[in-house]
Design a protein around this motif. Structure first.
Motif, PDB file in Angstrom:
ATOM      1  N   GLU A   1      -2.354   9.982  -9.716  1.00  0.00           N
ATOM      2  CA  GLU A   1      -3.718  10.370  -9.758  1.00  0.00           C
ATOM      3  C   GLU A   1      -4.731   9.112  -9.792  1.00  0.00           C
ATOM      4  OE1 GLU A   1      -6.592  13.146 -10.268  1.00  0.00           O
ATOM      5  OE2 GLU A   1      -4.217  13.458 -10.220  1.00  0.00           O
ATOM      6  N   PRO A   2      -4.546   7.973 -10.068  1.00  0.00           N
ATOM      7  CA  PRO A   2      -5.653   6.930  -9.813  1.00  0.00           C
ATOM      8  C   PRO A   2      -6.029   7.003  -8.124  1.00  0.00           C
ATOM      9  CG  PRO A   2      -3.964   6.040 -11.290  1.00  0.00           C
ATOM     10  CD  PRO A   2      -3.474   7.330 -10.715  1.00  0.00           C
ATOM     11  N   ALA A   3      -5.034   7.301  -7.341  1.00  0.00           N
ATOM     12  CA  ALA A   3      -5.118   7.239  -5.917  1.00  0.00           C
ATOM     13  C   ALA A   3      -6.421   8.193  -5.591  1.00  0.00           C
ATOM     14  CB  ALA A   3      -4.258   7.752  -5.153  1.00  0.00           C
ATOM     15  N   ARG A   4      -6.732   9.420  -6.236  1.00  0.00           N
ATOM     16  CA  ARG A   4      -7.617  10.381  -6.001  1.00  0.00           C
ATOM     17  C   ARG A   4      -8.827   9.354  -6.442  1.00  0.00           C
ATOM     18  NH1 ARG A   4      -8.771  15.858  -5.920  1.00  0.00           N
ATOM     19  NH2 ARG A   4      -6.492  16.208  -6.232  1.00  0.00           N
TER      20      ARG A   4
ATOM     21  N   PHE B   1       0.766  -1.095   0.179  1.00  0.00           N
ATOM     22  CA  PHE B   1      -0.109   0.093  -0.067  1.00  0.00           C
ATOM     23  C   PHE B   1       0.960   1.256  -0.089  1.00  0.00           C
ATOM     24  CE2 PHE B   1      -2.606  -3.078   2.076  1.00  0.00           C
ATOM     25  CZ  PHE B   1      -3.844  -3.081   1.433  1.00  0.00           C
ATOM     26  N   ALA B   2       0.251   2.331  -0.721  1.00  0.00           N
ATOM     27  CA  ALA B   2       0.813   3.613  -0.577  1.00  0.00           C
ATOM     28  C   ALA B   2      -0.034   4.274   0.454  1.00  0.00           C
ATOM     29  CB  ALA B   2       1.199   4.254  -1.849  1.00  0.00           C
TER      30      ALA B   2
ATOM     31  N   LEU C   1      -1.236   2.502  -8.817  1.00  0.00           N
ATOM     32  CA  LEU C   1      -0.329   3.642  -8.930  1.00  0.00           C
ATOM     33  C   LEU C   1       0.657   3.562  -9.919  1.00  0.00           C
ATOM     34  CD1 LEU C   1      -0.024   4.394  -5.237  1.00  0.00           C
ATOM     35  CD2 LEU C   1      -1.820   5.437  -6.807  1.00  0.00           C
ATOM     36  N   GLY C   2       1.429   4.534 -10.331  1.00  0.00           N
ATOM     37  CA  GLY C   2       2.545   4.526 -11.207  1.00  0.00           C
ATOM     38  C   GLY C   2       2.096   4.699 -12.641  1.00  0.00           C
TER      39      GLY C   2
END
Length: 78
Positions: free
Chosen positions: A43-46, A13-14, A36-37
């Protein structure tokens, strides 16, 4: 039963700090690193956090808050 220390895989996890439009903050929100990455970076975290917030809001009966910004925990500021 409690897990032994060090049994969680590292890097699974981040963590992100989320600041909302009303000024409130939530710290250490977990996002799977597999999302991510690549070209999109963080941006996918948002989107992932917005979906979590929507589910939480549904269960609590409160409206979801708008996200102002997200910051990866431990990332250097630009």
């Amino acid at each position: 039963m409690a897990k032994k220390p060090g049994t969680n895989p590292k890097g699974e996890f981040a963590f992100f700090n989320v600041v909302y439009e009303d000024g409130s903050q939530r710290s250490n929100r977990r996002v799977p690193t597999e999302l991510l990455g690549g070209l999109d970076g963080d941006e996918p975290a948002r989107a992932f956090i917005m979906e979590q917030d929507r589910e939480i809001a549904e269960k609590s009966g409160r409206p979801a808050l708008e996200i102002k910004r997200i910051e990866r925990v431990g990332a250097k500021k630009k």
